[in-house]
Scaffold this active site. Structure first.
Site, PDB file in Angstrom:
ATOM      1  CG  HIS A   3      -0.362  -0.132   2.524  1.00  0.00           C
ATOM      2  ND1 HIS A   3       0.534   0.786   3.013  1.00  0.00           N
ATOM      3  CD2 HIS A   3      -0.506  -1.062   3.500  1.00  0.00           C
ATOM      4  CE1 HIS A   3       0.912   0.445   4.224  1.00  0.00           C
ATOM      5  NE2 HIS A   3       0.304  -0.693   4.544  1.00  0.00           N
TER       6      HIS A   3
ATOM      7  CB  CYS B 209      -4.582  -7.097  20.266  1.00  0.00           C
ATOM      8  SG  CYS B 209      -3.567  -6.208  19.065  1.00  0.00           S
TER       9      CYS B 209
ATOM     10  CE  LYS C 169      -5.337  -5.899   3.784  1.00  0.00           C
ATOM     11  NZ  LYS C 169      -4.943  -7.255   4.051  1.00  0.00           N
TER      12      LYS C 169
ATOM     13  CG  HIS D 138      -4.213  -7.493  15.167  1.00  0.00           C
ATOM     14  ND1 HIS D 138      -3.027  -7.073  15.731  1.00  0.00           N
ATOM     15  CD2 HIS D 138      -3.984  -7.581  13.832  1.00  0.00           C
ATOM     16  CE1 HIS D 138      -2.114  -6.942  14.781  1.00  0.00           C
ATOM     17  NE2 HIS D 138      -2.672  -7.232  13.622  1.00  0.00           N
TER      18      HIS D 138
ATOM     19  CE  LYS E 102      -3.638   1.709  12.576  1.00  0.00           C
ATOM     20  NZ  LYS E 102      -3.550   0.839  13.703  1.00  0.00           N
TER      21      LYS E 102
ATOM     22  CB  CYS F 155       1.113  -8.170  17.417  1.00  0.00           C
ATOM     23  SG  CYS F 155      -0.159  -6.985  17.748  1.00  0.00           S
TER      24      CYS F 155
ATOM     25  CB  CYS G  84      -1.595 -10.378  19.792  1.00  0.00           C
ATOM     26  SG  CYS G  84      -2.507  -9.835  18.321  1.00  0.00           S
TER      27      CYS G  84
ATOM     28  CG  HIS H 150       3.938  -1.552   2.428  1.00  0.00           C
ATOM     29  ND1 HIS H 150       2.775  -2.177   2.043  1.00  0.00           N
ATOM     30  CD2 HIS H 150       4.154  -1.918   3.716  1.00  0.00           C
ATOM     31  CE1 HIS H 150       2.316  -2.910   3.046  1.00  0.00           C
ATOM     32  NE2 HIS H 150       3.130  -2.759   4.076  1.00  0.00           N
TER      33      HIS H 150
HETATM   34  N1  MSP Z   1       8.063  -7.359   8.323  1.00  0.00           N
HETATM   35  C1  MSP Z   1       8.223  -6.268   9.231  1.00  0.00           C
HETATM   36  C2  MSP Z   1       9.526  -5.551   9.003  1.00  0.00           C
HETATM   37  C3  MSP Z   1      10.741  -6.384   9.171  1.00  0.00           C
HETATM   38  S1  MSP Z   1      12.172  -5.465   8.799  1.00  0.00           S
HETATM   39  C4  MSP Z   1      13.450  -6.415   9.351  1.00  0.00           C
HETATM   40  C5  MSP Z   1       7.091  -5.256   9.035  1.00  0.00           C
HETATM   41  N2  MSP Z   1       6.489  -5.273   7.850  1.00  0.00           N
HETATM   42  S2  MSP Z   1       5.275  -4.315   7.425  1.00  0.00           S
HETATM   43  O1  MSP Z   1       4.820  -4.837   6.158  1.00  0.00           O
HETATM   44  O2  MSP Z   1       4.318  -4.189   8.454  1.00  0.00           O
HETATM   45  O3  MSP Z   1       5.925  -2.943   7.107  1.00  0.00           O
HETATM   46  C6  MSP Z   1       6.118  -1.944   8.059  1.00  0.00           C
HETATM   47  C7  MSP Z   1       6.680  -0.745   7.374  1.00  0.00           C
HETATM   48  O4  MSP Z   1       5.811  -0.326   6.304  1.00  0.00           O
HETATM   49  C8  MSP Z   1       6.789   0.518   8.214  1.00  0.00           C
HETATM   50  O5  MSP Z   1       7.919   0.563   9.024  1.00  0.00           O
HETATM   51  C9  MSP Z   1       6.854   1.544   7.116  1.00  0.00           C
HETATM   52  O6  MSP Z   1       8.116   1.474   6.504  1.00  0.00           O
HETATM   53  C10 MSP Z   1       5.800   1.060   6.167  1.00  0.00           C
HETATM   54  N3  MSP Z   1       4.460   1.547   6.534  1.00  0.00           N
HETATM   55  C11 MSP Z   1       3.388   0.755   6.784  1.00  0.00           C
HETATM   56  N4  MSP Z   1       2.313   1.552   7.033  1.00  0.00           N
HETATM   57  C12 MSP Z   1       2.659   2.837   6.957  1.00  0.00           C
HETATM   58  C13 MSP Z   1       1.983   4.063   7.093  1.00  0.00           C
HETATM   59  N5  MSP Z   1       0.690   4.128   7.347  1.00  0.00           N
HETATM   60  N6  MSP Z   1       2.708   5.196   6.948  1.00  0.00           N
HETATM   61  C14 MSP Z   1       4.045   5.164   6.663  1.00  0.00           C
HETATM   62  N7  MSP Z   1       4.699   4.027   6.531  1.00  0.00           N
HETATM   63  C15 MSP Z   1       4.064   2.834   6.683  1.00  0.00           C
HETATM   64  O7  MSP Z   1       6.838  -4.480   9.937  1.00  0.00           O
END
Ligand code: MSP
Length: 472
Positions: A20, A145, A297, A148, A294, A131, A128, A23
């Site tokens: 999304h 949680c 989905k 979730h 926030k 998480c 959880c 990411h």
């Molecule tokens: N798999 C773990 C990371 C392991 S790294 C050794 C993880 N993955 S995640 O898919 O949840 O990705 C988290 C990351 O996605 C956040 O740190 C950020 O880089 C990005 N973001 C996810 N949602 C976001 C927002 N709403 N806003 C900004 N960045 C976001 O955690």
């Protein structure tokens, strides 16, 4: 001149998430830095990838009636094609199911144990699955949680623990962060991390008894390695597996604030515990909300970066996300904001001045000498801003310059000069041509294909719209 090493990473994203705009935000920022450092001649290695183990993924696989490996294999292309679509120039794409990675993770655990930093203990807590971690009573809201909205399950298991407190003390982790030997940024986040370390470090459980889909714990088949440890090690494994780039340590790990603790504390501890260097910098940016909410989905407000790129082009998405608010702070995004920036700043701003300049050059048959001109100070500052990850500031400065150039056209009125001062007209249009060439250099890391198009048009002197009107 010796090349600087620049090894930059994004988090590896959970493979069962759909990529999304959040990411995309981290990944685009990393890409801008990677492209910028390549253009400086640095030895760059830019890594992103997917996090593919853990109970949550196994559960989803079994729902889809697939083996976990088949399941994750089917999900990876969605991430890869999203990054291609957004013109992300990662040098490799890391997958935690890579067998070589699995071996490296086991070796690191074995070393940690040998160095006296792992202990087996009985553990009981509230787990959880969403998480993938144990929560404390204090984490819960109404017994559930908060993320979730599910009650965690009481679990008791024998786990291996990483002795975080012991490593931190032996290796002076607090001091290393305090002195910026490990640069944790922004500074407010560094202070949060420091005060949390001061308030006491709890040891971390690094194995799971009931999670089969994971890397086997070395010497104990009843356990697998906790996904987070497996995931963090990707950054190190990559330097061994791909045999290219500047090698370990990472110059900068980029992520959002949600996972800063793992990167700024647990990860350096693992590395120091095996005698490796910690990362040089850990940078946590803020969180996006969508129209003030926030992103989720269930609310149905997830913005798909691929849809946005199809509609506005990858460069516009890259621009709009990084321009919206300062890197490091929280901010809000919406399709409307992207569309407005497309229309006002890209089409009417940058696109317009290029077209105007090139059409006047051809209309008044001005001869263009293509020797470069020194960059305007604003553009120099814009490049410097990138050293500090001030993306938003860099873009503001570039667009300030575009505004100045538009004003110059309005004041000097080339259409009047054409009637009575052709020398001055030629000087003006040559100058604008050089300014636009400089702008194309400075925007390159942000908007690589726009920069290429600009360069092409400045060479052939044939104007074509950079940002065509979007059909509603
Ligand atoms: N798999 C773990 C990371 C392991 S790294 C050794 C993880 N993955 S995640 O898919 O949840 O990705 C988290 C990351 O996605 C956040 O740190 C950020 O880089 C990005 N973001 C996810 N949602 C976001 C927002 N709403 N806003 C900004 N960045 C976001 O955690």
């Amino acid at each position: 001149m010796p090349k600087n090493k620049f090894y930059i990473t994004t988090p590896i994203y959970y493979v069962n998430d759909v990529p999304h705009i959040g990411h995309a935000y981290t990944t685009i920022a990393a890409d801008v830095l990677a492209r910028y450092h390549r253009s400086l001649g640095d030895d760059v290695f830019f890594l992103t990838g997917t996090d593919e183990h853990g109970a949550k993924i196994a559960e989803a696989a079994s729902k889809a009636k697939k083996s976990p490996k088949e399941f994750v294999d089917g999900l990876v292309p969605k991430f890869q094609s999203t990054w291609e679509k957004l013109n992300i120039s990662n040098d490799e794409f890391f997958r935690t199911t890579n067998p070589e990675h699995e071996k490296i993770v086991q070796e690191i655990i074995t070393k940690l144990a040998k160095n006296g930093y792992i202990e087996k203990r009985q553990y009981e807590g509230l787990y959880c699955v969403g998480c993938e971690k144990y929560l404390t009573e204090g984490d819960l809201e109404g017994g559930k949680c908060p993320d979730h909205k599910k009650e965690p399950v009481k679990q008791s298991e024998e786990n291996y623990f990483l002795l975080l407190g012991k490593i931190a003390e032996d290796k002076k982790l607090y001091e290393k962060i305090k002195s910026d030997e490990i640069l944790v940024r922004p500074i407010s986040r560094k202070n949060e991390v420091l005060s949390k370390i001061k308030s006491g470090l709890e040891d971390v459980s690094i194995s799971r008894e009931n999670v089969e889909w994971g890397i086997k714990y070395p010497g104990d088949d009843s356990q697998t390695i906790y996904v987070w440890v497996d995931a963090l090690i990707n950054y190190f494994s990559a330097t061994k597996i791909y045999k290219k780039g500047p090698g370990w340590p990472a110059t900068i790990h980029l992520m959002a604030k949600d996972i800063l603790w793992f990167h700024a504390v647990i990860w350096p501890a693992v590395l120091l515990g095996i005698g490796e260097e910690p990362p040089k910098q850990v940078f946590a940016h803020g969180f996006f909300t969508i129209n003030g909410q926030k992103m989720s989905k269930s609310v149905g407000n997830v913005i798909d970066p691929v849809t946005m790129a199809d509609k506005y082009g990858a460069d516009a998405v890259r621009y709009a996300l990084l321009r919206e608010f300062p890197f490091g702070e929280d901010g809000d995004i919406s399709e409307e904001k992207i569309a407005n920036r497309y229309n006002y700043e890209l089409a009417n701003g940058l696109g317009n001045i290029l077209q105007r300049t090139l059409s006047m050059i051809s209309r008044y048959e001005v001869k263009i000498d293509k020797t470069p001109k020194q960059k305007a100070q604003m553009l120099e500052y814009a490049e410097k801003a990138l050293d500090e990850l001030h993306f938003e500031q860099a873009l503001s400065l570039i667009w300030d310059r575009i505004r100045v150039l538009n004003e110059v056209i309005e004041q000097q009125k080339p259409w009047e000069l054409a009637k009575f001062d052709v020398n001055k007209l030629s000087e003006l249009l040559n100058d604008l041509h050089k300014e636009l060439a400089n702008i194309s250099d400075v925007i390159y890391p942000f908007m690589p294909s726009t920069a290429e198009k600009m360069k092409g048009q400045l060479k052939t002197l044939k104007p074509e719209p950079l940002f065509p009107r979007i059909e509603k």
